[in-house]
Design a protein around this motif. Structure first.
Motif, PDB file in Angstrom:
ATOM      1  N   ASN A 268       0.847  -1.188   0.000  1.00 31.73           N
ATOM      2  CA  ASN A 268       0.000   0.000   0.000  1.00 31.73           C
ATOM      3  C   ASN A 268       0.886   1.244   0.000  1.00 31.73           C
ATOM      4  O   ASN A 268       1.931   1.267   0.661  1.00 31.73           O
ATOM      5  CB  ASN A 268      -0.937   0.016   1.204  1.00 31.73           C
ATOM      6  CG  ASN A 268      -2.157  -0.868   0.976  1.00 31.73           C
ATOM      7  OD1 ASN A 268      -2.469  -1.225  -0.161  1.00 31.73           O
ATOM      8  ND2 ASN A 268      -2.836  -1.223   2.065  1.00 31.73           N
ATOM      9  N   ILE A 269       0.436   2.250  -0.744  1.00 35.08           N
ATOM     10  CA  ILE A 269       1.210   3.484  -0.885  1.00 35.08           C
ATOM     11  C   ILE A 269       0.364   4.657  -0.398  1.00 35.08           C
ATOM     12  O   ILE A 269      -0.770   4.848  -0.857  1.00 35.08           O
ATOM     13  CB  ILE A 269       1.620   3.702  -2.359  1.00 35.08           C
ATOM     14  CG1 ILE A 269       2.395   2.486  -2.877  1.00 35.08           C
ATOM     15  CG2 ILE A 269       2.430   4.992  -2.513  1.00 35.08           C
ATOM     16  CD1 ILE A 269       2.691   2.525  -4.372  1.00 35.08           C
ATOM     17  N   ALA A 270       0.906   5.415   0.546  1.00 35.11           N
ATOM     18  CA  ALA A 270       0.220   6.602   1.083  1.00 35.11           C
ATOM     19  C   ALA A 270       0.903   7.851   0.556  1.00 35.11           C
ATOM     20  O   ALA A 270       2.125   7.973   0.641  1.00 35.11           O
ATOM     21  CB  ALA A 270       0.281   6.591   2.609  1.00 35.11           C
ATOM     22  N   ILE A 271       0.117   8.771  -0.026  1.00 37.12           N
ATOM     23  CA  ILE A 271       0.687  10.027  -0.522  1.00 37.12           C
ATOM     24  C   ILE A 271      -0.045  11.188   0.148  1.00 37.12           C
ATOM     25  O   ILE A 271      -1.248  11.367  -0.048  1.00 37.12           O
ATOM     26  CB  ILE A 271       0.585  10.137  -2.057  1.00 37.12           C
ATOM     27  CG1 ILE A 271       1.258   8.923  -2.721  1.00 37.12           C
ATOM     28  CG2 ILE A 271       1.207  11.443  -2.541  1.00 37.12           C
ATOM     29  CD1 ILE A 271       1.283   8.955  -4.244  1.00 37.12           C
ATOM     30  N   ASP A 272       0.678  11.934   0.958  1.00 42.52           N
ATOM     31  CA  ASP A 272       0.093  13.093   1.642  1.00 42.52           C
ATOM     32  C   ASP A 272       0.838  14.354   1.224  1.00 42.52           C
ATOM     33  O   ASP A 272       1.951  14.293   0.701  1.00 42.52           O
ATOM     34  CB  ASP A 272       0.212  12.909   3.164  1.00 42.52           C
ATOM     35  CG  ASP A 272      -0.678  11.794   3.677  1.00 42.52           C
ATOM     36  OD1 ASP A 272      -1.906  11.895   3.501  1.00 42.52           O
ATOM     37  OD2 ASP A 272      -0.144  10.800   4.228  1.00 42.52           O
ATOM     38  N   GLY A 273       0.215  15.492   1.527  1.00 46.19           N
ATOM     39  CA  GLY A 273       0.869  16.764   1.253  1.00 46.19           C
ATOM     40  C   GLY A 273      -0.151  17.873   1.115  1.00 46.19           C
ATOM     41  O   GLY A 273      -1.360  17.624   1.147  1.00 46.19           O
ATOM     42  N   PRO A 274       0.336  19.105   0.954  1.00 42.46           N
ATOM     43  CA  PRO A 274      -0.560  20.262   0.885  1.00 42.46           C
ATOM     44  C   PRO A 274      -1.295  20.353  -0.448  1.00 42.46           C
ATOM     45  O   PRO A 274      -0.996  19.603  -1.385  1.00 42.46           O
ATOM     46  CB  PRO A 274       0.387  21.444   1.085  1.00 42.46           C
ATOM     47  CG  PRO A 274       1.694  20.962   0.546  1.00 42.46           C
ATOM     48  CD  PRO A 274       1.752  19.496   0.878  1.00 42.46           C
ATOM     49  N   ALA A 275      -2.232  21.287  -0.530  1.00 43.74           N
ATOM     50  CA  ALA A 275      -3.079  21.453  -1.714  1.00 43.74           C
ATOM     51  C   ALA A 275      -2.255  21.806  -2.954  1.00 43.74           C
ATOM     52  O   ALA A 275      -1.394  22.675  -2.911  1.00 43.74           O
ATOM     53  CB  ALA A 275      -4.106  22.557  -1.457  1.00 43.74           C
ATOM     54  N   GLY A 276      -2.533  21.107  -4.042  1.00 42.38           N
ATOM     55  CA  GLY A 276      -1.924  21.435  -5.324  1.00 42.38           C
ATOM     56  C   GLY A 276      -0.501  20.926  -5.509  1.00 42.38           C
ATOM     57  O   GLY A 276       0.179  21.299  -6.464  1.00 42.38           O
TER      58      GLY A 276
END
Ligand code: CDP
Ligand code: CDP
Length: 226
Positions: free
Chosen positions: A6-14
């Motif tokens: 499983n791969i989780a990708i987080d971060g701010p808008a845009g």
């Protein structure tokens, strides 16, 4: 056959999360899940019903009754709210301006996080959002924190929306910074880089460069998971 991860990708808008996550999933034959779309769907429904994000009781009741479904579409993902296609409606400016308030409500998050975990029971998922690596899928084998300067993020969003002449790039930048701040400062599962997340700064990277970097990291993790 390599083991699925499983791969989780987080971060701010845009920052490019959904663009990149969709392409990574396509390349690996994985399923892409856009969790932001779920918070947007709840927000759309609240706005349609005249419920203020501050009205916790009605908002919680509304969220509990909603049926949100995601299905793979031509350009990414089709989002269904109680059987209606809301894929475009959830991207409206009205929803974008209110979604962080709705996403700060604990009862809403509890409901959606449950759904998200259900969707990821079988491995082979690429999920993007704000709290995937920290809270939704803390055991994800690969965690990416994707970021870029706020100027570049606003400029990219401006490119997407300029045909509609709705807002200036300066205004967009202000709104993005404001949303990031709310997402980072909320009490429940704020936007935060997980300790074991790999930081990818896409300010000076193309989409293809980010995608191939993540695919390469995934292959390494899959070999380890074997
Ligand atoms: O695509 P964009 O960056 O504009 O936003 P999104 O990913 O569609 O997410 C919209 C909003 O939902 C975010 O600004 C957060 O307030 C909220 N969100 C969240 O709180 N947790 C998530 N896992 C995903 C989104
Ligand atoms: O999901 P998130 O809000 O993080 O970003 P997005 O909706 O994928 O939007 C990012 C925009 O920047 C899209 O128009 C992409 O085509 C563009 N872009 C990118 O995602 N990554 C780059 N390295 C360069 C451009």
């Amino acid at each position: 056959e390599q083991d699925r991860i499983n791969i989780a990708i987080d971060g701010p808008a845009g920052a490019g999360k959904s663009t990149v996550a969709r392409k990574v999933a396509a390349r690996l034959g994985y399923i892409y899940i856009d969790t932001g779309a779920m918070y947007r769907a709840v927000t759309l429904s609240a706005l349609q019903s005249g419920i203020e994000p501050g009205d916790l009781e009605r908002l919680t009741e509304l969220a509990g009754d909603l049926k949100i479904e995601l299905s793979p579409g031509e350009h990414g993902q089709t989002v269904w709210l109680n059987g209606s296609d809301v894929t475009d409606a959830i991207r409206s400016r009205e929803v974008t301006l209110r979604v962080s308030e709705v996403a700060a409500v604990e009862a809403v998050r509890t409901l959606l996080v449950d759904m998200q975990r259900q969707l990821a029971i079988r491995k082979g998922i690429v999920m993007d959002g704000r709290d995937i690596g920290t809270h939704v899928l803390p055991d994800a084998e690969l965690k990416i924190f994707l970021t870029a300067s706020v100027q570049v993020r606003a400029a990219r969003r401006y490119e997407e929306t300029k045909h509609s002449h709705q807002v200036s790039v300066e205004q967009l930048e202000k709104e993005i910074a404001q949303r990031d701040k709310m997402d980072q400062e909320r009490k429940v599962s704020p936007l935060l880089r997980a300790r074991d997340a790999i930081l990818v700064d896409s300010t000076n990277l193309s989409i293809e460069q980010v995608v191939s970097q993540i695919v390469e990291l995934s292959r390494t993790k899959m070999a380890e998971a074997k």
